[in-house]
Design an enzyme around this catalytic site. Structure first.
Site, PDB file in Angstrom:
ATOM      1  N   ASP A 180     -11.765 -31.283   0.702  1.00  0.00           N
ATOM      2  CA  ASP A 180     -11.712 -32.596   1.410  1.00  0.00           C
ATOM      3  C   ASP A 180     -12.955 -33.270   1.362  1.00  0.00           C
ATOM      4  O   ASP A 180     -12.747 -34.737   0.756  1.00  0.00           O
ATOM      5  CB  ASP A 180     -11.373 -32.592   2.787  1.00  0.00           C
ATOM      6  CG  ASP A 180     -10.375 -31.639   3.306  1.00  0.00           C
ATOM      7  OD1 ASP A 180      -9.203 -31.764   2.859  1.00  0.00           O
ATOM      8  OD2 ASP A 180     -10.377 -30.920   4.060  1.00  0.00           O
ATOM      9  N   HIS A 207      -8.024 -29.128   8.489  1.00  0.00           N
ATOM     10  CA  HIS A 207      -7.598 -29.252   6.909  1.00  0.00           C
ATOM     11  C   HIS A 207      -6.054 -29.438   6.867  1.00  0.00           C
ATOM     12  O   HIS A 207      -5.684 -28.605   6.505  1.00  0.00           O
ATOM     13  CB  HIS A 207      -8.125 -27.994   6.230  1.00  0.00           C
ATOM     14  CG  HIS A 207      -7.488 -28.211   4.856  1.00  0.00           C
ATOM     15  ND1 HIS A 207      -8.098 -29.015   3.964  1.00  0.00           N
ATOM     16  CD2 HIS A 207      -6.752 -27.353   4.113  1.00  0.00           C
ATOM     17  CE1 HIS A 207      -7.375 -28.897   2.687  1.00  0.00           C
ATOM     18  NE2 HIS A 207      -6.947 -27.963   2.780  1.00  0.00           N
TER      19      HIS A 207
END
Ligand SMILES: NC(=O)C1=CN([C@@H]2O[C@H](COP(=O)(O)OP(=O)(O)OC[C@H]3O[C@@H](n4cnc5c(N)ncnc54)[C@H](O)[C@@H]3O)[C@@H](O)[C@H]2O)C=CC1
Ligand SMILES: O=C([O-])CC(=O)C(=O)O
Length: 344
Positions: A180, A207
């Protein structure tokens, strides 16, 4: 205490010494064993390659339920420091894990278009549970880097398995959210027209979808992007995984960028273990910076794993709303993992 901590290698040639010794005052680097579980998979193979290139690794154990002899033979021919061994099937899992300092877990099924990460729960939860049971038995002090999805649930599953085994150390369990951060940096650099190598962006939360919260208000170099750009960058970071799943059209999810991100995070863990100062990465860890028991934020890594979970810093109003919105979703995923792990 692990003997590997005390068996130091000294490097032969000057160039090798420069490479291995980077960041180490004594020029001597401890021996470190890294195990990759799921090493024959889409992430596992390039991750095995990248860990073979890492001079901080002295032993690399590649484990999978199938296919590891070939991957291990292939990677082992690369002329770098680590000795490589392949392990296949449950009866060899203990050997693969024994003596590991870091265990990286990319074992499990990936998404296909139309699926959420949570749709992987039914298969991957069981895989993670059994692998963590073995970790508790064979290398209870290792740092565990959990890649298998849904990370928001697999990390709590791992914690519960370790608690039951009496080996849980919250400083040693990490959900890998580095991809990310990698994406946020890339997308920000493109939009802000700044050199990508100089960009830093913390990504917090979890996530999956809206639980991924990039903090572009803290991004450096500063660029004062308009709100519409920040909204678009946030959405693209949150949907980065889906972008790859759709582009691969049924052939899996991110593997190469994930292997890169996993290798970066494992390298940070190894540096922390080796006493390199000021190693900070975002990760999904046990946390008390929100009301949730696990949360991704910047984490300082040290000789025992997590040295400090760093706070969120100041958030823009947009980020504050994002944080409020993600909490119930992340809470449900964490609870789902805990419940699964405690079923008989
Ligand atoms: N945390 C993150 O940012 C990301 C996580 N992922 C996740 O990583 C996982 C793996 O993805 P890919 O490598 O693309 O999948 P893949 O299907 O290509 O590889 C998975 C590997 O795991 C192995 N495996 C299955 N059960 C196992 C067990 N019990 N023990 C050891 N190995 C086992 C399989 O044999 C296979 O080689 C997926 O759950 C995916 O969603 C993927 C990308 C990013
Ligand atoms: O999207 C997926 O399923 C894989 C993943 O976690 C990512 O690429 O961030």
């Amino acid at each position: 205490m692990r003997t590997s901590m005390f068996r130091l290698i000294r490097n032969g040639s000057a160039s090798r010494s420069r490479d291995i010794g980077r960041g180490y005052s004594s020029g001597a680097v401890p021996e470190r064993k890294v195990a990759v579980l799921g090493a024959a998979g889409g992430i596992g193979q390039p991750l095995a390659l990248l860990m073979k290139l890492n001079p901080l690794v002295s032993r690399l154990a590649l484990y999978d339920i199938a296919g590891t002899p070939g991957v291990a033979a292939d990677v082992s021919h690369i002329n770098t420091r680590s000795e490589v061994a392949g392990y296949m099937g449950e009866e060899q899992l203990g050997q693969a894990l024994e003596g590991s300092d870091v265990v990286i877990i990319p074992a499990g099924v990936p998404r296909k278009p139309g699926m959420t990460r949570d749709d992987l729960f039914n298969i991957n939860a069981g895989i993670v549970k059994s692998l963590c049971t073995a970790i508790a038995k064979y290398c209870p002090h290792a740092l565990v880097n959990m890649i298998s999805n849904p990370v928001n649930s697999t990390v709590p599953i791992a914690a519960e398995v370790f608690k039951k085994a009496g080996t849980y150390d919250e400083k040693k369990l990490f959900g890998v959210t580095t991809l990310d951060v990698v994406r946020a940096k890339t997308f920000y650099a493109g939009k802000a027209k700044v050199p990508v190598g100089e960009v830093n962006v913390p990504v917090v939360g979890g996530h999956a979808g809206i639980t991924i919260l990039p903090l572009f208000s803290q991004a450096t170099p500063k660029a004062n992007l308009p709100d519409e750009d920040i909204n678009a960058l946030t959405k693209r970071t949150q949907d980065g995984g889906t972008e790859v799943v759709e582009a691969k059209a049924g052939k899996g999810s991110a593997t190469l960028s994930m292997a890169y991100a996993g290798a970066l995070f494992a390298d940070a863990c190894l540096k922390g273990l080796n006493g390199v100062p000021d190693v900070v990465e975002c990760s999904f860890v046990q946390s008390n910076i929100t009301e949730l028991p696990f949360f991704a934020s910047k984490v300082k890594l040290g000789k025992n794993g997590v040295e400090e979970v760093l706070g969120l810093g100041s958030l823009s109003d947009f980020e504050k709303r994002g944080l409020e919105n993600l909490l119930p979703k992340l809470k449900a995923s964490i609870e789902k993992g805990i419940k699964f792990a405690n079923q008989i």
